[in-house]
Write a protein that holds these residues in place. Structure first.
Motif, short mmCIF file in Angstrom:
data_model
loop_
_atom_site.label_atom_id
_atom_site.label_comp_id
_atom_site.label_asym_id
_atom_site.label_seq_id
_atom_site.Cartn_x
_atom_site.Cartn_y
_atom_site.Cartn_z
N ASN A 27 -47.22 13.67 1.23
CA ASN A 27 -47.32 13.53 2.67
C ASN A 27 -46.32 14.49 3.31
O ASN A 27 -45.61 15.22 2.61
CB ASN A 27 -47.10 12.07 3.10
N GLN A 28 -46.25 14.48 4.64
CA GLN A 28 -45.36 15.42 5.34
C GLN A 28 -43.91 15.22 4.93
O GLN A 28 -43.18 16.18 4.73
CB GLN A 28 -45.50 15.26 6.85
N GLU A 29 -43.51 13.97 4.80
CA GLU A 29 -42.12 13.67 4.44
C GLU A 29 -41.79 14.19 3.04
O GLU A 29 -40.73 14.76 2.81
CB GLU A 29 -41.89 12.17 4.53
N ASP A 30 -42.72 13.96 2.10
CA ASP A 30 -42.51 14.46 0.73
C ASP A 30 -42.32 15.96 0.74
O ASP A 30 -41.40 16.49 0.12
CB ASP A 30 -43.73 14.14 -0.16
N PHE A 31 -43.24 16.65 1.43
CA PHE A 31 -43.19 18.11 1.44
C PHE A 31 -41.94 18.63 2.13
O PHE A 31 -41.34 19.60 1.68
CB PHE A 31 -44.45 18.69 2.06
N ALA A 32 -41.51 17.96 3.19
CA ALA A 32 -40.28 18.36 3.88
C ALA A 32 -39.09 18.25 2.93
O ALA A 32 -38.25 19.15 2.85
CB ALA A 32 -40.06 17.50 5.13
N ARG A 33 -39.03 17.15 2.19
CA ARG A 33 -37.92 16.93 1.26
C ARG A 33 -37.96 17.93 0.11
O ARG A 33 -36.96 18.56 -0.23
CB ARG A 33 -37.97 15.50 0.72
N ASN A 38 -37.29 21.34 7.62
CA ASN A 38 -37.25 20.20 8.55
C ASN A 38 -38.66 19.68 8.83
O ASN A 38 -39.65 20.40 8.70
CB ASN A 38 -36.47 20.55 9.83
N ARG A 39 -38.71 18.42 9.20
CA ARG A 39 -40.00 17.74 9.40
C ARG A 39 -40.83 18.38 10.51
O ARG A 39 -42.05 18.42 10.41
CB ARG A 39 -39.78 16.26 9.71
N HIS A 40 -40.17 18.85 11.55
CA HIS A 40 -40.90 19.47 12.66
C HIS A 40 -41.66 20.71 12.16
O HIS A 40 -42.83 20.90 12.49
CB HIS A 40 -39.93 19.82 13.79
N THR A 41 -41.00 21.55 11.38
CA THR A 41 -41.63 22.75 10.83
C THR A 41 -42.82 22.36 9.96
O THR A 41 -43.91 22.91 10.10
CB THR A 41 -40.62 23.59 10.03
N ASN A 47 -50.29 20.29 10.28
CA ASN A 47 -51.23 19.78 11.29
C ASN A 47 -51.92 20.89 12.05
O ASN A 47 -52.70 20.60 12.95
CB ASN A 47 -50.51 18.85 12.27
N GLY A 48 -51.62 22.13 11.73
CA GLY A 48 -52.25 23.24 12.42
C GLY A 48 -51.99 23.18 13.92
O GLY A 48 -52.84 23.53 14.71
N GLY A 49 -50.78 22.69 14.27
CA GLY A 49 -50.39 22.56 15.67
C GLY A 49 -50.42 23.91 16.36
O GLY A 49 -51.14 24.81 15.93
N PRO A 50 -49.65 24.07 17.41
CA PRO A 50 -49.67 25.34 18.12
C PRO A 50 -49.35 26.47 17.15
O PRO A 50 -48.54 26.29 16.25
CB PRO A 50 -48.59 25.19 19.19
N LYS A 51 -50.03 27.57 17.33
CA LYS A 51 -49.78 28.70 16.43
C LYS A 51 -48.31 29.04 16.50
O LYS A 51 -47.73 29.13 17.57
CB LYS A 51 -50.64 29.90 16.82
N ARG A 52 -47.75 29.19 15.36
CA ARG A 52 -46.33 29.54 15.30
C ARG A 52 -46.14 30.59 14.24
O ARG A 52 -46.98 30.79 13.40
CB ARG A 52 -45.48 28.32 15.04
N ARG A 53 -45.03 31.22 14.31
CA ARG A 53 -44.70 32.26 13.36
C ARG A 53 -43.66 31.73 12.40
O ARG A 53 -42.71 31.09 12.82
CB ARG A 53 -44.24 33.49 14.11
N LEU A 54 -43.90 31.97 11.12
CA LEU A 54 -42.98 31.52 10.09
C LEU A 54 -42.09 32.66 9.63
O LEU A 54 -42.57 33.78 9.43
CB LEU A 54 -43.76 31.00 8.87
N ARG A 55 -40.86 32.32 9.41
CA ARG A 55 -39.97 33.32 8.81
C ARG A 55 -40.34 33.45 7.33
O ARG A 55 -40.86 32.53 6.73
CB ARG A 55 -38.51 32.87 8.95
#
Length: 190
Positions: A27-33, A38-41, A47-55
């Protein structure tokens, strides 16, 4: 600054990451850990939220968590990456050819004709084990092909689950349980 170079997370890369995380059963928490992000990232990536750029560092952490190189994550198609989430290397065409060529036991030949898809899921070491089991008086004659293949499939699934647990916060529990079980098995062999 190489850490500030960005890669567009939208589209294919985000889809791949989300699909691979889902395939791992995280789940999201597992993957964050596991990825140490961070969970927001993670939420925005999965969730395919707003398009964002990843470092690049973020892509690298995702790849590491998934057991891939950054290049594999970026360039390989999803159908080549999914089997790796189960600890399964891509199908070994040479071993598969050997299985079809060396299958001599009529029950094994018939099983292969009826179950080509399942046969392609077998790993090279499982194919070797299956071929060795067809010797006269061997396991295939005693147990049968279907039960033996089911055993191989169950063992593969179990190893996959153990791998997932070994990469979680439950590794200490797993270590204790496996240690106790191993001692039990060893004591019965004496």
């Amino acid at each position: 600054m190489s850490g500030s170079v960005t890669v567009h997370a939208g589209g294919e890369l985000a889809f791949k990451i989300a699909k691979l995380v889902e395939e791992r059963g995280w789940n999201q928490e597992d993957f964050a850990r596991i990825s140490n992000l961070n969970r927001h990232t993670i939420r925005q990536i999965l969730n395919g939220g707003p398009k964002r750029r990843l470092r690049n560092a973020t892509v690298s952490q995702c790849a590491d968590a998934l057991g891939l190189t950054v290049n594999e994550l970026r360039t390989l198609p999803i159908d080549r990456l999914l089997p790796r989430m189960h600890g399964k290397p891509p199908a070994d065409e040479e071993a598969l050819k050997m299985l079809f060529d060396r299958a001599a036991l009529p029950e094994l030949v018939n099983w292969l004709e009826r179950n080509k898809d399942r046969a392609t899921e077998l790993r090279a070491d499982e194919i070797t084990e299956l071929l060795e089991a067809q010797n006269p008086g061997g396991v295939l004659e005693k147990l049968g092909v279907e039960p033996f293949v089911e055993f191989l499939e169950r063992r593969r699934a179990l190893v996959h689950k153990v791998y997932q647990l070994a990469n979680s916060e439950y590794v200490s529990c797993l270590e204790t349980f496996v240690g106790l079980l191993f001692e039990k098995v060893q004591s019965t062999k004496r």
